[in-house]
Design an enzyme around this catalytic site. Structure first.
Site, PDB file in Angstrom:
ATOM      1  N   ASP A  44       0.825  -1.208   0.000  1.00  0.00           N
ATOM      2  CA  ASP A  44       0.000   0.000   0.000  1.00  0.00           C
ATOM      3  C   ASP A  44       0.858   1.257   0.000  1.00  0.00           C
ATOM      4  OD1 ASP A  44       0.999  -0.327   2.563  1.00  0.00           O
ATOM      5  OD2 ASP A  44      -0.944  -0.509   3.543  1.00  0.00           O
ATOM      6  N   ASN A  87      -6.989  -3.124  14.682  1.00  0.00           N
ATOM      7  CA  ASN A  87      -8.389  -3.375  14.309  1.00  0.00           C
ATOM      8  C   ASN A  87      -8.500  -4.529  13.316  1.00  0.00           C
ATOM      9  OD1 ASN A  87      -7.417  -2.286  11.969  1.00  0.00           O
ATOM     10  ND2 ASN A  87      -8.865  -0.602  11.835  1.00  0.00           N
ATOM     11  N   HIS A 105      -6.822  -4.825  10.462  1.00  0.00           N
ATOM     12  CA  HIS A 105      -6.577  -4.522   9.048  1.00  0.00           C
ATOM     13  C   HIS A 105      -5.289  -5.150   8.551  1.00  0.00           C
ATOM     14  CE1 HIS A 105      -4.314  -0.462   9.956  1.00  0.00           C
ATOM     15  NE2 HIS A 105      -3.475  -1.473   9.965  1.00  0.00           N
ATOM     16  N   GLU A 120      -9.478  -1.940   5.778  1.00  0.00           N
ATOM     17  CA  GLU A 120     -10.015  -1.725   7.116  1.00  0.00           C
ATOM     18  C   GLU A 120     -11.221  -2.637   7.353  1.00  0.00           C
ATOM     19  OE1 GLU A 120      -8.456   0.032   9.232  1.00  0.00           O
ATOM     20  OE2 GLU A 120      -7.128   1.228   7.967  1.00  0.00           O
TER      21      GLU A 120
HETATM   22  P1  PGA Z   1       2.763  -1.846  12.970  1.00  0.00           P
HETATM   23  O1  PGA Z   1       1.539  -1.612  11.976  1.00  0.00           O
HETATM   24  O2  PGA Z   1       3.632  -2.867  12.292  1.00  0.00           O
HETATM   25  O3  PGA Z   1       3.442  -0.503  13.043  1.00  0.00           O
HETATM   26  O4  PGA Z   1       2.211  -2.333  14.247  1.00  0.00           O
HETATM   27  C1  PGA Z   1       0.897  -2.705  11.436  1.00  0.00           C
HETATM   28  C2  PGA Z   1      -0.306  -2.256  10.648  1.00  0.00           C
HETATM   29  O5  PGA Z   1      -0.989  -1.313  11.084  1.00  0.00           O
HETATM   30  O6  PGA Z   1      -0.583  -2.882   9.618  1.00  0.00           O
END
Ligand code: PGA
Length: 245
Positions: A69, A133, A135, A140
């Site tokens: 992304d 959450n 995702h 999302e």
């Molecule tokens: P993080 O983020 O590796 O910084 O915990 C993961 C994400 O939100 O996909």
């Protein structure tokens, strides 16, 4: 279920196990097509890949990469762009051929990204982190399991959270482009990395094994080759990321 869960003692061990798998796949197939993720979780993995390259043990010259992304509207060299992140933590430290580096923001539209992935022979190994959450990428909760690469609106919470990284409010991206859940599921193999107590609640929801759009990562339960490497704290405990992150 076709996902395997490997519990390791801490962040460093998670990163080491992930690096072992990636390096092994690169050895088996020098033209490996890698799906890459940003965030704090894969940093230890990237550190180890760079280390392995510097020790002359690995070669990225024929590897192709597709990032999951990217924000819309940010210049490639903007310090908040995922492109900048990847350059900083992985690409600049290895002998990757930049012609084989792909970002969904650097093509006309989602279809073109899907096309490029197909032309490369599909993603051999996709690295993933997970949001609190549930995702994966910018898919999302509520994202369709059949979704493909597309532009998504960022939630107000994400926009607000990101504001501190930008000097002007107008600069804060309001949209991102992300591989869809179906795009991710097309990868031949998936490695989901999960670390720290902050992820314990989502891990618990994920391991309930009921695929639900409320936890987008739960789509992975129907994937044929997914390994979840999770540290003890994410498997029920406290956060254990290195202090530098
Ligand atoms: P993080 O983020 O590796 O910084 O915990 C993961 C994400 O939100 O996909």
């Amino acid at each position: 279920m076709s996902t395997e869960k490997v519990v390791v003692s801490n962040y460093q061990e998670m990163a080491a196990r992930a690096a072992e798998i990636v390096l092994q796949r690169m050895q088996e197939k020098p033209k490996l097509v890698l799906g890459l993720a940003t965030g704090s979780t894969p940093l230890g993995l990237y550190e180890r890949l760079v280390e392995s390259y510097k020790m002359g043990k690995t070669d990225f010259s024929q590897v192709t990469t597709f990032n999951l992304d990217e924000y819309c509207g940010l210049a490639k060299n903007h310090p908040q762009s995922y492109r900048y992140f990847m350059d900083k933590y992985l690409f600049s430290g290895v002998n990757i051929d930049y012609r084989r580096v792909h970002f969904p923001s650097e093509v006309e539209d989602g279809d073109e990204y899907e096309q490029k992935i197909m032309e490369a022979g599909g993603i051999d190994l996709q690295i993933l982190g997970i949001g609190r959450n549930g995702h994966i990428g910018f898919n999302e909760p509520g994202s369709d399991f059949k979704s493909r690469t597309r532009v998504v609106d960022l939630t107000e919470m994400t926009i607000k959270d990101n504001a501190r990284f930008f000097t002007q409010p107008a600069e804060v991206p309001r949209q991102a482009v992300t591989m869809g859940l179906a795009t991710i599921m097309d990868a031949k193999e998936i490695l989901l990395l999960v670390s720290g107590s902050g992820k314990a609640a989502v891990m618990e929801r994920l391991m309930m094994k009921k695929p639900s759009v409320d936890v987008p990562a739960s789509v992975l339960h129907s994937h044929t080759k997914t390994t979840i490497i999770v540290d003890k704290k994410a498997d029920g405990g406290q956060r254990d990321l290195p202090s530098s992150l």
